[in-house]
Scaffold this active site. Sequence first.
Site, PDB file in Angstrom:
ATOM      1  N   HIS A  58      -2.902   0.005  -2.599  1.00  0.00           N
ATOM      2  CA  HIS A  58      -4.094   0.710  -2.140  1.00  0.00           C
ATOM      3  C   HIS A  58      -5.176   0.692  -3.223  1.00  0.00           C
ATOM      4  CE1 HIS A  58      -5.729   3.621   0.784  1.00  0.00           C
ATOM      5  NE2 HIS A  58      -6.268   4.229  -0.259  1.00  0.00           N
ATOM      6  N   ASP A  77       0.840  -1.196   0.000  1.00  0.00           N
ATOM      7  CA  ASP A  77       0.000   0.000   0.000  1.00  0.00           C
ATOM      8  C   ASP A  77       0.879   1.252   0.000  1.00  0.00           C
ATOM      9  OD1 ASP A  77      -1.780   2.109   0.625  1.00  0.00           O
ATOM     10  OD2 ASP A  77      -3.080   0.755   1.750  1.00  0.00           O
TER      11      ASP A  77
END
Length: 232
Positions: free
Chosen positions: A201, A170
Amino acid sequence: MSETVTITALDGGETFSAYAARPAGTPRGAIIVIQEIFGVNAGIRRKCDKLAEEGYLALAPDLFWRLEPGIELDPDVEPEFQRALDLMGKFNQDQGIRDIEATIHHIRREEGVAKVGCVGYCLGGRLSFMAAARTDVNATVGYYGVGIDGLLGEKHAIAHPLMLHIPTKDGFVDEATQKAMHEGLDGHPKVTLHDYEGLDHGFATEFGKRRSEDAAQLADRRTSEFFALHIG
């Protein structure tokens, strides 16, 4: 069936809107869908529609209403992405939780549905954690929540089941933050964490280039099973 409903804020003096998707029959429960930084856009509405197809009443409150009602942004369009980041910087998250709490009250009082869950994405993933700690929501799911390591001091207040989906690559949640989340929450009796190796993400977004199909389906299946167990 979908419509826009009006929710009264906790102070009783103002109202805000929410996208509502209704199931064909009596709801098995209700799920609040908490937006990303891009507002209640087509992807968030689709999340609601899919939950309605599973038999839930699904509501996505417009949490940016104090900044500008009705914001819808596309993360794949760079100027809109930058505008979303600016909005996030201006957004009062504590007030956002109060609006989520108002949505819970609306569902129980106005819709007559007692069991309420919530699921959030990005900013909504962080707000999901906060809702689990600060409201009496019955079950909560957060996808790629940002900055949860800074909220771990509230974990003692989590009284109902919480599931977090964590992509290991992420771009907004580094490895140190992920490690702090695991160290702080792995032993919590109400919290379940799922890692998604090598993913970034936004992997479970409904539309756009961020989506990773297999991982999104896996995470959503886990979410569906979680809500079936804890909401109905």
